[in-house]
Design a protein around this motif. Structure first.
Motif, PDB file in Angstrom:
ATOM      1  N   ALA A  69     103.426  28.279  -7.400  1.00 45.59           N
ATOM      2  CA  ALA A  69     102.099  28.699  -6.941  1.00 45.59           C
ATOM      3  C   ALA A  69     100.984  28.228  -7.862  1.00 45.59           C
ATOM      4  CB  ALA A  69     102.054  30.221  -6.815  1.00 45.59           C
ATOM      5  N   GLY A  70     101.324  27.418  -8.876  1.00 44.77           N
ATOM      6  CA  GLY A  70     100.295  26.899  -9.772  1.00 44.77           C
ATOM      7  C   GLY A  70     100.683  27.095 -11.221  1.00 44.77           C
ATOM      8  N   GLY A  71      99.695  27.011 -12.098  1.00 44.50           N
ATOM      9  CA  GLY A  71      99.940  27.201 -13.517  1.00 44.50           C
ATOM     10  C   GLY A  71      99.926  28.670 -13.892  1.00 44.50           C
ATOM     11  N   ASP A  72     100.708  29.021 -14.906  1.00 44.24           N
ATOM     12  CA  ASP A  72     100.720  30.386 -15.442  1.00 44.24           C
ATOM     13  C   ASP A  72      99.533  30.513 -16.409  1.00 44.24           C
ATOM     14  OD1 ASP A  72     101.176  32.818 -16.593  1.00 44.24           O
ATOM     15  OD2 ASP A  72     103.275  32.451 -17.089  1.00 44.24           O
ATOM     16  N   CYS A 114     111.481  16.074  -5.103  1.00 46.91           N
ATOM     17  CA  CYS A 114     110.957  17.433  -5.201  1.00 46.91           C
ATOM     18  C   CYS A 114     111.198  18.140  -3.875  1.00 46.91           C
ATOM     19  CB  CYS A 114     109.470  17.406  -5.520  1.00 46.91           C
ATOM     20  SG  CYS A 114     108.703  19.054  -5.551  1.00 46.91           S
ATOM     21  N   TRP A 115     111.782  19.334  -3.943  1.00 46.56           N
ATOM     22  CA  TRP A 115     112.003  20.146  -2.751  1.00 46.56           C
ATOM     23  C   TRP A 115     110.875  21.185  -2.695  1.00 46.56           C
ATOM     24  CZ3 TRP A 115     115.820  19.042   0.740  1.00 46.56           C
ATOM     25  CH2 TRP A 115     115.958  19.933   1.824  1.00 46.56           C
ATOM     26  N   GLY A 116     109.804  20.839  -1.969  1.00 46.03           N
ATOM     27  CA  GLY A 116     108.589  21.650  -1.985  1.00 46.03           C
ATOM     28  C   GLY A 116     108.578  22.714  -0.902  1.00 46.03           C
ATOM     29  N   HIS A 117     109.471  23.662  -1.012  1.00 52.24           N
ATOM     30  CA  HIS A 117     109.586  24.740  -0.016  1.00 52.24           C
ATOM     31  C   HIS A 117     108.653  25.895  -0.357  1.00 52.24           C
ATOM     32  CE1 HIS A 117     111.366  27.571   2.784  1.00 52.24           C
ATOM     33  NE2 HIS A 117     111.716  28.377   1.802  1.00 52.24           N
ATOM     34  N   GLY A 118     108.003  26.471   0.646  1.00 50.59           N
ATOM     35  CA  GLY A 118     107.152  27.636   0.440  1.00 50.59           C
ATOM     36  C   GLY A 118     105.808  27.254  -0.149  1.00 50.59           C
ATOM     37  N   ILE A 119     105.284  28.097  -1.034  1.00 47.62           N
ATOM     38  CA  ILE A 119     103.966  27.875  -1.625  1.00 47.62           C
ATOM     39  C   ILE A 119     104.039  26.744  -2.652  1.00 47.62           C
ATOM     40  CG2 ILE A 119     102.143  28.921  -3.018  1.00 47.62           C
ATOM     41  CD1 ILE A 119     103.094  31.649  -1.878  1.00 47.62           C
ATOM     42  N   VAL A 120     103.162  25.756  -2.483  1.00 45.46           N
ATOM     43  CA  VAL A 120     103.033  24.652  -3.443  1.00 45.46           C
ATOM     44  C   VAL A 120     101.543  24.499  -3.714  1.00 45.46           C
ATOM     45  CG1 VAL A 120     103.636  22.277  -3.993  1.00 45.46           C
ATOM     46  CG2 VAL A 120     104.997  23.536  -2.303  1.00 45.46           C
ATOM     47  N   MET A 121     101.095  24.990  -4.855  1.00 45.31           N
ATOM     48  CA  MET A 121      99.657  24.997  -5.136  1.00 45.31           C
ATOM     49  C   MET A 121      99.381  24.579  -6.576  1.00 45.31           C
ATOM     50  SD  MET A 121      98.259  28.373  -3.100  1.00 45.31           S
ATOM     51  CE  MET A 121      98.588  28.558  -1.341  1.00 45.31           C
ATOM     52  N   GLY A 122      98.214  23.988  -6.781  1.00 45.27           N
ATOM     53  CA  GLY A 122      97.749  23.681  -8.132  1.00 45.27           C
ATOM     54  C   GLY A 122      98.765  22.900  -8.943  1.00 45.27           C
ATOM     55  N   GLY A 123      99.217  23.509 -10.037  1.00 41.96           N
ATOM     56  CA  GLY A 123     100.199  22.863 -10.903  1.00 41.96           C
ATOM     57  C   GLY A 123     101.485  22.522 -10.196  1.00 41.96           C
ATOM     58  N   GLY A 124     101.822  23.253  -9.140  1.00 43.85           N
ATOM     59  CA  GLY A 124     102.995  22.925  -8.336  1.00 43.85           C
ATOM     60  C   GLY A 124     102.807  21.617  -7.592  1.00 43.85           C
ATOM     61  N   VAL A 125     101.591  21.389  -7.086  1.00 42.72           N
ATOM     62  CA  VAL A 125     101.281  20.117  -6.437  1.00 42.72           C
ATOM     63  C   VAL A 125     101.355  18.993  -7.469  1.00 42.72           C
ATOM     64  CG1 VAL A 125      99.593  18.810  -5.095  1.00 42.72           C
ATOM     65  CG2 VAL A 125      99.834  21.270  -4.730  1.00 42.72           C
ATOM     66  N   GLY A 126     100.908  19.279  -8.694  1.00 39.96           N
ATOM     67  CA  GLY A 126     100.992  18.285  -9.751  1.00 39.96           C
ATOM     68  C   GLY A 126     102.418  17.834 -10.007  1.00 39.96           C
ATOM     69  N   LEU A 127     103.374  18.749  -9.929  1.00 42.08           N
ATOM     70  CA  LEU A 127     104.780  18.387 -10.089  1.00 42.08           C
ATOM     71  C   LEU A 127     105.278  17.576  -8.907  1.00 42.08           C
ATOM     72  CD1 LEU A 127     106.312  21.740 -11.432  1.00 42.08           C
ATOM     73  CD2 LEU A 127     105.722  19.706 -12.750  1.00 42.08           C
TER      74      LEU A 127
END
Length: 371
Positions: A69-72, A114-127
């Motif tokens: 969901a992004g960065g911590d 990358c298996w982008g299941h569910g919420i992919v936001m912010g830092g997750g999109v960066g990965l």
């Protein structure tokens, strides 16, 4: 189950080679990317990149809700309060190491899925964005929501948003609009939709494949595996495709105030479009201004140059008030009522923008080693 925030394993393949699997393991935090995660992923990915017996890598996440969901940002928030405009060494390490990982993913010498299941936001999109094979599912929800927290779409966002069709990337950056799997594929953030229930099928196929041990051939083989797994899967309608002309008209021109005026005056019966316009109106003016400045600066930059510019931009946001205020309003107090400084886009000066983007240390750039 181990308490490690990242789990590592290897799939033994028919030909005797191995396929690495890295699993973000903080499902209760929606797998928000933390410094501890980065410090585990970076050396392991480098090890796998150099190991001739490892033919590829898969990046996934535990749980069914989110890839990431992004960065911590909670620990970073405390340092923002403590340091204010002064030097913030935690932030320096946080962004430097995250961007090193993102850059390594973009330039990884082997198939990286990358298996982008569910919420992919912010830092997750960066990965996800830099992987050679980006998988989304019917449940994927993708966004760059940084304008809501007084930041800008970093983690290479200045690079990949600029490369989306038309001005859809600028629209996503300024409005935090959430998109689905079809949108992610249309915009170039993802490559293929594979139903979540077929994930085991993909893993079995990886194990049963005789990999060539050569990057080009192995990337092609992984594409074939995913194509077979995606057969018959139905894509949802793409909002970006349906509203493409409207989005381009809203985002037209080289003056952010013109764009802002169109968004403020926009009225639509489409809830998604109207919600995007409203999100822009509530977002941080500083975020919009720096996002647009980066949009104009990066077209002829290399990926490494973009990450080096984003590094200074991120430290610039740490030194100004809006980032801490946005985290407070969204993640800490959760009142959703941030007090932005400046409160109006019209009050942002050239000096204010330049102060966000200036180098904040002498000597070689902390990301000078990027090619």
């Amino acid at each position: 189950m181990t308490d490690s925030v990242v789990l590592f394993e290897e799939i033994q393949t028919t030909g005797g080679q191995r396929f690495g699997v890295a699993t973000l393991n903080a499902p209760s935090a929606l797998n928000a990317l933390s410094v501890d995660m980065v410090r585990l992923l970076l050396p392991k990915f480098r090890e796998w990149a150099d190991d001739a017996q490892v033919v590829g890598v898969m990046l996934q996440a535990a749980g069914e809700k989110a890839f990431s969901a992004g960065g911590d940002l909670r620990q970073l928030y405390q340092t923002l309060l403590e340091c204010g405009p002064k030097r913030n060494t935690y932030a320096e390490d946080f962004f430097r190491e995250e961007y090193e990982l993102d850059y390594l993913i973009h330039t990884f010498p082997k198939p990286l899925m990358c298996w982008g299941h569910g919420i992919v936001m912010g830092g997750g999109v960066g990965l996800m964005a830099g992987c050679s094979h980006r998988v989304v599912t019917q449940q994927s929800r993708v966004a760059m929501p940084e304008i809501n927290i007084g930041l800008y779409p970093d983690v290479g966002g200045s690079w990949f948003l600029r490369r989306m069709p038309g001005r859809t990337g600028l629209f996503l950056a300024l409005t935090a609009a959430q998109v689905n799997a079809a949108d992610a594929i249309f915009s170039g953030l993802a490559d293929v939709l594979v139903p979540q229930e077929r994930k085991a099928q993909v893993l079995d196929a990886i194990a049963e494949t005789r990999w060539a041990g050569e990057a080009k051939a192995d990337r092609a083989e992984l594409s074939r595996i995913l194509a077979r797994a995606s057969e018959g899967a139905e894509l949802p309608p793409s909002k970006l495709r349906v509203h493409y002309d409207i989005i381009n008209a809203l985002m037209a021109g080289e003056d952010l105030l013109d764009i802002a005026k169109r968004l403020h005056n926009f009225k639509s019966d489409d809830a998604w479009l109207q919600g995007a316009a409203q999100a822009f109106a509530k977002g941080a003016p500083s975020s919009a201004a720096i996002t647009f400045e980066l949009w104009q600066r990066v077209p002829r930059m290399s990926l490494a140059e973009v990450f080096r510019l984003e590094y200074w931009a991120s430290l610039g946001f740490c030194a100004h008030a809006d980032f801490a205020e946005g985290i407070r309003a969204v993640l800490i107090d959760k009142d959703r009522n941030p007090k932005w400084q400046p409160a109006r886009l019209e009050d942002i000066t050239r000096d204010f923008i330049e102060d966000h983007l200036r180098a904040r240390a002498n000597g070689p750039h902390p990301l000078a080693q990027l090619a």
